[in-house]
Design a protein around this motif. Structure first.
Motif, short mmCIF file in Angstrom:
data_model
loop_
_atom_site.label_atom_id
_atom_site.label_comp_id
_atom_site.label_asym_id
_atom_site.label_seq_id
_atom_site.Cartn_x
_atom_site.Cartn_y
_atom_site.Cartn_z
N UNK A 136 0.94 -1.31 0.02
CA UNK A 136 0.00 0.14 0.01
C UNK A 136 0.97 1.15 0.11
N UNK A 137 0.84 2.05 -1.07
CA UNK A 137 1.67 3.18 -1.35
C UNK A 137 1.18 4.47 -1.09
N UNK A 147 -9.44 5.96 6.05
CA UNK A 147 -9.27 4.54 6.51
C UNK A 147 -9.34 3.58 5.32
N UNK A 148 -9.12 4.12 4.29
CA UNK A 148 -9.36 3.38 2.89
C UNK A 148 -8.44 1.97 3.01
N UNK A 149 -7.01 2.33 3.38
CA UNK A 149 -6.14 1.00 3.52
C UNK A 149 -6.65 0.15 4.32
N UNK A 150 -7.21 0.57 5.32
CA UNK A 150 -7.64 -0.42 6.52
C UNK A 150 -8.87 -1.37 5.82
N UNK A 151 -9.69 -0.63 4.98
CA UNK A 151 -10.99 -1.27 4.38
C UNK A 151 -10.47 -2.16 3.49
N UNK A 152 -9.29 -1.82 2.85
CA UNK A 152 -9.03 -2.65 1.77
C UNK A 152 -8.20 -4.07 2.41
N UNK A 153 -7.51 -3.88 3.78
CA UNK A 153 -6.75 -4.87 4.34
C UNK A 153 -7.95 -5.88 4.99
N UNK A 154 -8.97 -5.36 5.10
CA UNK A 154 -10.06 -6.22 5.72
C UNK A 154 -10.23 -7.48 4.81
N UNK A 155 -10.12 -7.38 3.71
CA UNK A 155 -10.28 -8.61 2.86
C UNK A 155 -9.16 -9.25 2.25
N UNK A 156 -7.72 -8.92 3.03
CA UNK A 156 -6.79 -9.79 2.47
C UNK A 156 -5.91 -10.35 3.86
N UNK A 157 -4.92 -10.82 3.69
CA UNK A 157 -3.91 -11.29 4.65
C UNK A 157 -2.90 -10.23 4.94
N UNK A 158 -2.87 -9.95 6.27
CA UNK A 158 -1.91 -8.74 6.69
C UNK A 158 -0.34 -9.32 6.57
N UNK A 159 -0.30 -10.56 6.81
CA UNK A 159 0.92 -11.22 6.64
C UNK A 159 1.73 -10.74 5.52
N UNK A 160 0.96 -10.45 4.44
CA UNK A 160 1.64 -10.34 3.12
C UNK A 160 1.71 -8.87 2.80
N UNK A 161 1.46 -8.05 3.54
CA UNK A 161 1.29 -6.67 3.29
C UNK A 161 2.38 -5.62 3.87
N UNK A 162 2.80 -4.99 2.98
CA UNK A 162 3.88 -3.80 3.64
C UNK A 162 2.99 -2.40 3.47
#
Length: 302
Positions: A136-137, A147-162
């Motif tokens: 997320x850049x 809170x748009x990044x958080x909304x996007x993260x809600x449907x993915x795995x945080x372990x693979x996110x920077x």
């Protein structure tokens, strides 16, 4: 490896080179170059240069957006565009050869509509499972959903996110436990305000859910804070031509190395080498593998 670079505001970037640049006077350019830029664009470009299968997801709007899309058609990474009525911004970088200074003129993008945001979220949700890593850049202006990044993260795995952001957009993601948070010292101070110590600031982010915190400060030493360790990195001294895009290059390098299986301390060092290489080139979001190979042994970890 497939890595998704998710950002919202690409830019039509004009880089103008001068023998010397003096504010308030007539300045005649030696050279002008035009490229597509913006944090997600730069990150995806660097990942492509490194050899990753990188994909960018971003908005594009108006005549400037059409130009950015055409410029990126010639580059070696895939772009997923969400159409918007908000005109894509123009940014200008003014480089002075005489003193090595860099002046950045940054436009703010008009806000996309609520329908545009809904389409973006739906698009991300549809494609995110296909990727090994997600970046997320970008920091966000106040007129967009914080809170748009958080909304996007809600449907993915945080372990693979920077997450490469700061303030509310970053803080809102921490409950989803991103694996790495990357920001510079100024951004860190604006994000965690109850202490002036960068180490304590990083530990507070970890206490709230960040897996690790990488802190950069330009040409000066960098720091990686994990739940159990603190790593400090020296930065090789180089002749810098254009620092724009260096932070994006750091994020790209970290994500690339992690996707290849590197341990985080070594991945962060690789990212720092990418950021340093970017500064050695005029175009933003451009690194050279041979420069990176020379820089990595010069980065000391303690």
């Amino acid at each position: 490896m497939k890595i998704l670079c998710c950002g919202f505001f690409p830019a039509l970037q004009r880089t103008i080179e001068y023998k010397s640049f003096r504010p308030g006077e007539v300045n005649r350019a030696l050279k002008v170059s035009v490229a597509a830029s913006g944090k997600a664009t730069n990150t995806a470009r660097v990942l492509s240069i490194l050899g990753a299968d990188s994909v960018m997801l971003s908005f594009a709007g108006g005549a400037n957006g059409e130009t950015v899309q055409k410029l990126l058609e010639t580059e070696d990474f895939e772009c997923n565009w969400v159409d918007t009525g908000a005109e894509t911004r123009i940014c200008q970088t003014l480089l002075s050869d005489e003193d090595g200074s860099c002046t950045e003129l940054v436009e703010e993008n008009p806000p996309p509509s609520s329908r545009d945001w809904k389409t973006f979220i739906q698009t991300f949700g549809r494609i995110q499972a296909d990727f090994d890593r997600i970046v997320f850049c970008g920091n966000l202006p106040p007129h967009v959903p914080q809170e748009i990044y958080a909304e996007l993260m809600a449907c993915t795995n945080g372990d693979k996110v920077l997450v490469d952001s700061s303030k509310t957009p970053l803080l809102a993601t921490l409950s989803h436990r991103p694996s790495v948070v990357k920001l510079n010292t100024e951004e860190l101070s604006m994000t965690v305000k109850d202490t002036y110590d960068p180490l304590e600031q990083a530990r507070e982010l970890i206490a709230h859910g960040a897996g690790a915190v990488g802190i950069t400060q330009g040409k000066d030493s960098a720091m990686l804070v994990t739940p159990n360790n603190v790593y400090r990195y020296s930065i090789p001294q180089i002749k810098a031509f254009n620092p724009i895009g260096s932070g994006d290059s750091v994020s790209a390098g970290i994500s690339f190395a992690l996707a290849k299986g590197s341990a985080l301390p070594e991945a962060f060092a690789f990212g720092l080498a990418c950021g340093t290489s970017n500064a050695m080139n005029v175009e933003p979001g451009v690194v050279k593998p041979e420069q990176i190979a020379e820089l990595i042994p010069k980065i000391q970890i303690s």
